[in-house]
Design a protein around this motif. Structure first.
Motif, mmCIF file in Angstrom:
data_model
loop_
_atom_site.group_PDB
_atom_site.id
_atom_site.type_symbol
_atom_site.label_atom_id
_atom_site.label_comp_id
_atom_site.label_asym_id
_atom_site.label_seq_id
_atom_site.Cartn_x
_atom_site.Cartn_y
_atom_site.Cartn_z
ATOM 1 N N UNK A 1 -7.518 -11.111 8.444
ATOM 2 C CA UNK A 1 -8.787 -11.693 7.980
ATOM 3 C C UNK A 1 -9.467 -11.442 7.236
ATOM 4 N N UNK B 1 -13.726 -14.242 5.189
ATOM 5 C CA UNK B 1 -12.644 -15.484 5.618
ATOM 6 C C UNK B 1 -11.254 -15.789 5.175
ATOM 7 N N UNK B 2 -10.872 -14.901 4.153
ATOM 8 C CA UNK B 2 -9.254 -15.395 3.688
ATOM 9 C C UNK B 2 -9.012 -14.757 5.311
ATOM 10 N N UNK B 3 -7.496 -15.317 5.227
ATOM 11 C CA UNK B 3 -6.132 -14.358 5.724
ATOM 12 C C UNK B 3 -5.239 -13.949 5.161
ATOM 13 N N UNK B 4 -4.732 -12.930 4.922
ATOM 14 C CA UNK B 4 -3.927 -12.188 4.841
ATOM 15 C C UNK B 4 -3.079 -12.010 5.107
ATOM 16 N N UNK C 1 -0.028 -14.032 5.378
ATOM 17 C CA UNK C 1 1.191 -14.278 4.512
ATOM 18 C C UNK C 1 1.423 -13.409 3.670
ATOM 19 N N UNK C 2 1.140 -12.148 3.241
ATOM 20 C CA UNK C 2 1.408 -10.767 2.614
ATOM 21 C C UNK C 2 1.977 -9.552 2.894
ATOM 22 N N UNK D 1 3.069 -7.039 2.477
ATOM 23 C CA UNK D 1 2.173 -6.122 1.883
ATOM 24 C C UNK D 1 0.702 -5.389 3.215
ATOM 25 N N UNK E 1 5.473 -2.669 -5.492
ATOM 26 C CA UNK E 1 4.993 -3.398 -4.827
ATOM 27 C C UNK E 1 3.108 -3.436 -4.514
ATOM 28 N N UNK F 1 0.290 -5.605 -8.767
ATOM 29 C CA UNK F 1 0.478 -7.042 -7.879
ATOM 30 C C UNK F 1 -0.776 -7.525 -7.733
ATOM 31 N N UNK F 2 -0.331 -9.232 -7.446
ATOM 32 C CA UNK F 2 -1.457 -9.948 -7.970
ATOM 33 C C UNK F 2 -3.036 -9.325 -6.330
ATOM 34 N N UNK F 3 -3.565 -9.380 -7.466
ATOM 35 C CA UNK F 3 -4.769 -8.774 -6.182
ATOM 36 C C UNK F 3 -5.717 -10.234 -6.066
ATOM 37 N N UNK F 4 -7.131 -10.523 -4.951
ATOM 38 C CA UNK F 4 -7.159 -11.725 -4.040
ATOM 39 C C UNK F 4 -8.017 -11.989 -5.780
#
Lengths: 581, 272
Positions: free
Chosen positions: A204, A215-218, A220-221, A223, A239, A242-245
């Motif tokens: 998180x 609060x976002x859960x990362x 799944x990444x 990285x 990598x 990459x695409x950021x938040x």
């Protein structure tokens, strides 16, 4: 044949010698700028991460230190109420600690205070099922998951209260505000839009200057997962771009905080990180494009400039080849080409003088020959006519041979004189309105015996024609030559047809025969001086090779034009055209 | 083709190849500049929020209809400051849930503009006992409000108040004792077919206005609202022993701005 002009070669040479190294240098420069700046960006990110992770770690270590309490006695008795109050009030002196409480070893809350509420109305409960209590009772410092609240991120921290003998006599649990960490991250600058965020052990986002990321859960990444497993990302991996938040392309680096299995991440939007170099690269790109076009243009201009004197030399050489020497090359290039022009001018002058001498010689020789060969012709005629007595039958054929040979000589001399006159400009033309019909009739009548000899029919359909602008005498010479040739080169029993055609302002005369015809190669040289078609069919036909040359000279002097249409074995049609009056 | 022509052709071909290679190199570099970034997980900006444990009942749009209900015998005790207190409380609860649910839920609330005086006395609503949150009052008042406020023809019916606005919740601020919220324990949520089925919460007015509850009275409102969203208590309702210190656990005694939903509860509502 495929030709590559000097201009093209020069343009290519300019392009290769000038552009290629420039282009390669440009591409290399752009690459080097890109590569080194990427490294600079990663270095800046890593420096910032090192600094901020040290601050984060220090905060967490300091906090952990506060929750490790040792009492000064060696028994398992709980701390006195008075000491509990004193200790908790001391803890609350730290502005990050919002509430704290002592828990008995059975899990029952013993004493609780808070800096954010009055705890006197809060019932005390038993927390034995709380992980924080269990971990602390086992002698460990516990850092709970970070929870997002309206006042910022909170974290539960728990620690054991141990006696001198190491016995856990109580547990202390507190709620810690992580706002200081958020502030630390907020003060981290990466260009205009780079940012840092803190990720806890569950993936998180627990700290970020941008509240929308909290609060976002990362997890799944991959990285982030790798980072939380303790392997930092240096910002240079494949990598790491990459695409950021925020959804845009970023250059990211991350530093693991192994004690808590947390991680600190730096994300710098590429557009911002490369703003300056992008501008520089665009300028280099634009410069390269301009230089590219300029070099191509200059190459083309230089080629044209260099080519101009070469073109003049080429034209001069062509004139020399055509036997025209009355020119003067004026090349002011100041180099070898100018010198070459001077040499060609000298050569042209010399050749002109030589030509004049030749023409003079031919004219004199022909003129001097004319009298004896004409006299010879007369005497031979007299001999064969019997003026000198009867000619023995054995001699007659020989005399005829001599007469034929002399006739050819007479014709050659006449032709040479004609050519010499023409070359010397002494060919006189008196243009006047002339009737074509009588001229043709006259020529046919003159040559009829020759045609009859070979059983060749000469067909001429006279019609009402307008008069043409021509010299009637010269016109007859043209007709005699063309009709005579038709008779000469048409086999016995052939046919010659003379017709006229009106074509606009011109009157065209066609002399068509059923003769041997000629190839395209032969047609191309037909009107050249001394050119004769040499094959088995022409080997027995005498001629000087000057007739058609003279005809063409005369036609052109009379502002007319002449041409031939012929195929081998298909006969020939000679045509000439003069303007009507 | 002559040797000269072949040389010229070779020259042109090689020239074109070299120039093309240079141009391709330049183009490749520019292309690599604009290439796609490595795909990395980006959390969604919004989640599909649903009733706890039931993905079929979406609650991204929540409408809270609040009524201050006063039993007939308490009419003279009507608290005059109930309305601003309720308005402020609902605003803060709204902020809390929107933040906890990652701004993936829109909450609007509507307060009935006047206190609703009950048709009965307190004893009728409270029943014989007020323990365990006073569920008797909750059900009796819900029934009365259904017929008087939410049904056409009721003496206090107002069309705008009764309009459907997504997931509808009835919040009763009771001039009496108690706090509770309906919780559909059945995982097979039956759905809201009419106002009689509305999830309802009841909270004593005291929690919003009395000094002794100033720290956590608001938290109680949020806690009961959690029940209407399908969240259960995170403590033993008989012994009071908490299993967690979140809003549905011991955190119900903590100020709302220092409170949070447990990760398990967030997961139940659709935040992964």
């Amino acid at each position: 044949m495929t030709r590559l002009s000097i201009k093209t070669k020069l343009t290519w040479a300019f392009a290769f010698l000038g552009l290629l190294p420039l282009l390669l240098l440009g591409v290399l420069t752009l690459y080097v700028i890109d590569y080194t700046h990427r490294q600079d960006v990663a270095t800046m990110e890593n420096q910032l991460l090192a600094q901020k992770s040290a601050e984060v770690q220090k905060f967490l270590d300091d906090t952990a230190g506060l929750f490790e309490i040792k009492v000064g006695y060696n028994s398992s008795a709980a701390i006195s109420d008075r000491d509990q109050k004193f200790l908790l009030e001391s803890l609350l002196q730290n502005p990050s600690i919002l509430e704290a409480e002592f828990i008995n070893t059975d899990g029952q809350e013993a004493y609780k205070i808070s800096s954010v509420q009055d705890t006197s109305f809060v019932p005390l409960a038993n927390l034995k099922s709380f992980t924080a209590f269990q971990k602390a009772l086992a002698g460990q410092i516990y850092f709970g998951p970070v929870e997002q609240t309206l006042s910022g991120p909170l974290m539960t921290v728990a620690g054991p209260v141990t006696s001198e003998g190491g016995t856990v006599v109580m547990v202390v649990i507190g709620k810690i505000s992580l706002e200081p960490l958020v502030k630390t991250l907020s003060f981290a600058n990466l260009g205009n839009s780079g940012y840092l965020y803190l990720v806890d052990q569950s993936g998180y986002v627990v700290g970020s200057a941008e509240k929308k990321y909290l609060g976002k859960n990362l997890m799944a990444s991959a990285w982030i997962k790798e980072l939380l497993s303790g392997r930092s990302q240096d910002g240079l991996g494949p990598d790491d771009r990459r695409t950021g938040l925020g959804g845009q392309t970023v250059l990211a680096a991350g530093k693991a905080l192994p004690k808590q299995a947390w991680a600190l991440v730096a994300e710098w939007p590429e557009a911002d990180a490369f703003a300056l170099t992008s501008q520089l690269q665009n300028q280099i790109g634009a410069f390269l494009a301009v230089v590219f076009l300029a070099v191509l243009g200059l190459g083309w201009l230089a080629g044209r400039q260099i080519l101009r004197p070469l073109k003049a030399l080429e034209a001069a050489a062509e004139r020399l080849g055509e036997g025209k020497f009355d020119f003067n090359l004026d090349l002011n290039t100041g180099d070898e080409l100018e010198e070459l022009g001077r040499v060609i001018n000298h050569a042209a002058a010399d050749l002109k003088r030589l030509q004049e001498l030749k023409e003079e010689f031919v004219f004199i020789a022909a003129h001097e020959l004319r009298t004896p060969v004409t006299a010879t012709k007369g005497y031979l005629s007299m001999i064969s006519g019997g003026d000198a007595g009867p000619v023995p039958s054995a001699i007659k054929p020989l005399i005829e041979q001599v007469q034929n040979a002399n006739q050819r000589l007479v014709q050659l001399v006449e032709d040479l004189l004609q050519v010499a006159r023409n070359d010397a400009g002494r060919l006189t033309i008196a243009l006047a309105p002339t009737d074509l019909g009588p001229c043709v009739d006259s020529v046919i009548a003159e040559l009829q015996p020759l045609a009859a000899e070979k059983h060749i029919s000469v067909e001429y359909q006279t019609s009402a024609l307008p008069k043409i602008s021509a010299d009637s005498q010269r016109l007859k010479e043209i007709l005699v030559n063309l009709v005579g040739n038709a008779i000469k080169y048409t086999p016995n029993g052939g046919k010659i047809k003379i017709t006229h055609e009106l074509n606009g302002n011109e009157v065209i005369t066609h002399i068509a025969d059923t003769g041997i015809g000629m190839t395209a190669e032969e047609r191309a040289h037909l009107f050249e001086k001394f050119y004769r078609i040499k094959n088995t069919e022409t080997s027995k036909i005498s001629g000087t090779g000057l007739g058609l040359f003279i005809v063409k000279q005369i036609v052109e002097k009379m502002q007319g034009r002449i041409w031939v249409i012929s195929e081998k074995g298909q006969g020939s049609t000679f045509s000439f055209a003069f303007e009507r009056t | 083709m002559s040797a000269r022509e072949m040389r010229l052709t070779k020259f042109k071909i090689w020239g074109l190849l070299v120039l093309a290679a240079a141009l391709v190199g330049a183009a490749a570099w520019f292309y690599s500049k604009g290439r796609q970034a490595a795909p990395v997980f980006v959390p969604p900006a919004e989640y599909k929020i649903h009733y706890a444990g039931n993905k079929d009942v979406g609650i991204n749009q929540i409408s809270v209809r609040a009524v201050y209900f006063v039993p007939k015998d308490q009419a003279l005790s009507e608290n005059k400051s109930w309305q601003p207190a309720l308005d402020a409380a609902l605003s803060k609860v709204k902020d809390f849930y929107q933040a906890q649910l990652q701004n993936s839920v829109k909450i609007n609330f509507q307060i009935y503009p006047a206190a609703v005086i009950g048709q009965n006395d307190s004893m009728f609503y409270d029943g014989t006992t007020t323990s365990a949150g006073n569920p008797n009052a909750l059900m009796a008042i819900q029934e009365e409000l259904h017929s008087r406020l939410l049904s056409p023809g009721g003496d206090l019916y107002r069309g705008d108040f009764a309009t459907d606005h997504g997931f509808n919740i009835l919040a009763i601020i009771y001039e009496g004792v108690g706090s509770g919220g309906t919780l559909d324990q059945d995982s097979n949520f039956r759905g809201i077919k009419n106002s009689a089925d509305l999830p309802v919460l009841l909270l004593s007015r005291s929690f919003l206005t009395d000094d002794q509850y100033q720290d956590f009275g608001l938290t109680f409102l949020a806690h009961e609202l959690g029940h209407t969203l399908g969240l259960g208590d995170n403590y033993d309702t008989k012994t009071g022993q908490p299993y967690g210190d979140d809003l549905m656990g011991s955190g119900r005694f903590r100020p709302l701005i220092y409170n949070y939903l447990s990760q398990d509860d967030k997961n139940l509502l659709g935040i992964q």
